[in-house]
Design a protein around this motif. Structure first.
Motif, PDB file in Angstrom:
ATOM      1  N   LEU A 191      34.804  56.848  71.836  1.00 18.94           N
ATOM      2  CA  LEU A 191      33.761  57.039  70.842  1.00 18.94           C
ATOM      3  C   LEU A 191      32.470  56.508  71.469  1.00 18.94           C
ATOM      4  O   LEU A 191      32.396  55.330  71.849  1.00 18.94           O
ATOM      5  CB  LEU A 191      34.110  56.260  69.575  1.00 18.94           C
TER       6      LEU A 191
ATOM      7  N   ALA B 249      38.467  56.770  69.092  1.00 19.06           N
ATOM      8  CA  ALA B 249      38.903  57.595  67.972  1.00 19.06           C
ATOM      9  C   ALA B 249      40.396  57.841  68.161  1.00 19.06           C
ATOM     10  O   ALA B 249      40.816  58.380  69.184  1.00 19.06           O
ATOM     11  CB  ALA B 249      38.130  58.905  67.938  1.00 19.06           C
TER      12      ALA B 249
ATOM     13  N   GLN C 199      32.343  64.251  64.789  1.00 22.14           N
ATOM     14  CA  GLN C 199      31.874  63.119  64.000  1.00 22.14           C
ATOM     15  C   GLN C 199      32.638  63.061  62.684  1.00 22.14           C
ATOM     16  O   GLN C 199      32.714  64.049  61.952  1.00 22.14           O
ATOM     17  CB  GLN C 199      30.369  63.236  63.721  1.00 22.14           C
ATOM     18  N   LEU C 200      33.188  61.905  62.407  1.00 19.19           N
ATOM     19  CA  LEU C 200      33.957  61.698  61.185  1.00 19.19           C
ATOM     20  C   LEU C 200      32.995  61.477  60.026  1.00 19.19           C
ATOM     21  O   LEU C 200      32.092  60.630  60.091  1.00 19.19           O
ATOM     22  CB  LEU C 200      34.885  60.498  61.353  1.00 19.19           C
TER      23      LEU C 200
ATOM     24  N   ILE D 234      42.218  61.882  62.214  1.00 18.27           N
ATOM     25  CA  ILE D 234      41.483  61.072  63.182  1.00 18.27           C
ATOM     26  C   ILE D 234      40.814  59.913  62.454  1.00 18.27           C
ATOM     27  O   ILE D 234      40.363  60.056  61.317  1.00 18.27           O
ATOM     28  CB  ILE D 234      40.436  61.936  63.931  1.00 18.27           C
ATOM     29  N   GLU D 235      40.799  58.754  63.085  1.00 24.26           N
ATOM     30  CA  GLU D 235      40.113  57.595  62.510  1.00 24.26           C
ATOM     31  C   GLU D 235      39.415  56.811  63.615  1.00 24.26           C
ATOM     32  O   GLU D 235      39.868  56.800  64.764  1.00 24.26           O
ATOM     33  CB  GLU D 235      41.082  56.694  61.745  1.00 24.26           C
ATOM     34  N   TYR D 236      38.307  56.177  63.263  1.00 24.32           N
ATOM     35  CA  TYR D 236      37.505  55.442  64.230  1.00 24.32           C
ATOM     36  C   TYR D 236      37.923  53.973  64.274  1.00 24.32           C
ATOM     37  O   TYR D 236      38.228  53.361  63.244  1.00 24.32           O
ATOM     38  CB  TYR D 236      36.026  55.516  63.872  1.00 24.32           C
TER      39      TYR D 236
ATOM     40  N   THR E 263      32.885  61.622  69.415  1.00 23.38           N
ATOM     41  CA  THR E 263      33.879  61.629  70.494  1.00 23.38           C
ATOM     42  C   THR E 263      33.270  62.219  71.760  1.00 23.38           C
ATOM     43  O   THR E 263      32.444  63.141  71.689  1.00 23.38           O
ATOM     44  CB  THR E 263      35.108  62.447  70.086  1.00 23.38           C
TER      45      THR E 263
END
Length: 448
Positions: A410, A385, A318-319, A357-359, A339
């Motif tokens: 995601l 993601a 989780q970001l 990492i980016e959503y 993810t």
């Protein structure tokens, strides 16, 4: 004379540091040097992730010679899986296949006509000894003719996503050497074409879909019709009778296919596994039989010694700041997202620190306010993601065309039920009066 040792301590420390730097530096520089492969085209792939570790002109379409037979092998396995044939199915040798087998300038095990051969016999001779006539016999058995089999080869290549690829026969021979037997629908002067990237992907698909293929390709020699036939892959562990080949032995080597014609020169698609890590290598258009194995060894050494398969981001990652999404019309106001699988990569040195990492949420599922609308199922995909490499070393991407490199799903971590009609009505009434109140307030403010 008395000396003040304190004055010499800094100088002594500086000298020691310099000596250590000189002693260590050559090894560090050597480890950082990129591998230099003497081949027209080459590629090295981590099997588990599909990541490309090294590439040199990987998309150059070149004649693959007998590496063509990897596709023939794949289609044999597929025909068996679908029940079209079995390993015990028998067939006889056509005039065309017999003429190729009788040609001493071509790979041949000496097939006879008016005699039954099993699929297993023909396949082993093709995969181990690179026999051309057995390839033709299998193509004719499966498709009725080599021309029809070539159509199957090209259709499967398109399905697999093999780019820069064209098949014109099942063997890898030049069509010009087939005389009157050129497969129907192909150019009499054409050659099979395959890039190193596509050869690696084809090898990946064979190993992934039919891992039992390696049980044959790792055999250094076997008996066929009372005669010993030998594998052209010199990197396998050959017996004492082939002691001259032991210099090329490579630990963990168990496939896959050599190739040679005057036009293609010497090529090799290899694969080896060490400590649970499998690599796939391809070298094309090297200058000699020995060179194709020497260059392959350099590639594999580079991969096994300098790269390690690591988990960069775990499943359920989780970001921070984006671990939940607001929900409209749900019994819960938000839903947790994460993810659905781990992200792994073949990492050199400390490269793991250079991944971010980016959503990216699916805008089609969200309203203008960035809300998901209930109901939401647990595990429902709500976006992707995207993992990005930001290091100095070149990132070659992946050989897998059906998977966006660095992209993982995601998903919602819990189910969110839709609120009942009563609660939705109350919410709507509340929103109605809230809007009226806001309008009145704005109007009154306007008077002043």
């Amino acid at each position: 004379m008395r000396y003040n040792l304190r004055k010499f301590v800094p100088l002594l420390l500086v000298t020691m540091v310099m000596l250590l730097t000189i002693a260590i530096q050559p090894h560090s520089v050597k480890a950082a040097e990129p591998v230099d492969i003497e081949a027209e085209s080459a590629i090295l792939v981590d099997y588990e992730t599909g990541n490309i570790i090294y590439a040199k002109n990987p998309d150059m379409a070149l004649p693959p010679a007998s590496m063509t037979k990897i596709m023939t092998e794949y289609l044999v396995h597929e025909a068996i899986e679908e029940g079209q044939i079995s390993w015990d199915t028998t067939t006889q040798i056509s005039d065309y296949a017999y003429s190729i087998s009788a040609d001493t300038s071509s790979s041949g095990v000496g097939l006879q006509q008016n005699k039954d051969y099993t699929v297993k016999q023909l396949y082993d001779a093709m995969a181990i000894n690179s026999d051309n006539a057995t390839s033709i016999a299998l193509a004719e058995l499966i498709a009725g003719s080599e021309g029809e089999f070539v159509k199957m080869m090209n259709a499967k290549a398109e399905e697999m996503g093999l780019t820069d690829t064209e098949f014109v026969n099942s063997t890898g021979l030049a069509n010009s050497s087939l005389g009157e037997n050129v497969p129907e629908g192909t150019d009499p002067n054409a050659n099979n074409l395959l890039s190193a990237r596509s050869s690696a992907l084809l090898a990946y698909r064979l190993i992934n879909d039919y891992p039992e293929a390696l049980d044959v390709t790792k055999i250094p020699s076997t008996e066929f019709e009372g005669e010993t036939i030998t594998n052209w892959n010199w990197m396998l562990k050959h017996g004492e009778e082939s002691s001259s080949l032991q210099q090329f032995y490579y630990e963990g080597m168990d496939g896959l296919k050599t190739g040679h014609t005057d036009l293609a020169k010497y090529a090799f698609t290899g694969t080896a596994e060490q400590d649970g890590n499998r690599l796939i290598s391809v070298v094309m258009k090297t200058e000699s039989m020995e060179a194709r194995f020497q260059e392959t060894a350099k590639l594999l050494d580079y991969g096994f010694e300098q790269f390690e398969n690591q988990e960069i981001f775990p499943a359920g990652y989780q970001l921070e700041g984006e671990s939940s999404i607001p929900v409209l019309k749900g019994k819960e106001d938000t839903v947790q997202v994460a993810t659905d699988q781990a992200f792994n990569a073949s990492v050199k040195g400390e490269q793991a620190e250079n991944y971010t990492i980016e959503y990216h949420f699916n805008e089609d599922l969200m309203n203008e306010s960035g809300e998901l609308t209930a109901p939401i199922e647990k595990g429902e995909k709500v976006g992707t993601a995207k993992v990005t490499y930001n290091g100095d070393d070149e990132n070659y991407g992946s050989i897998l065309p059906d998977e966006s490199p660095g992209s993982i799903n995601l998903v919602a971590q819990d189910a969110v039920e839709k609120n009942n009609w009563f609660m939705l009505t109350l919410g709507a009434i509340g929103s109605f009066f809230t809007d009226i109140f806001s309008t009145v307030v704005d109007t009154v403010k306007g008077w002043f």
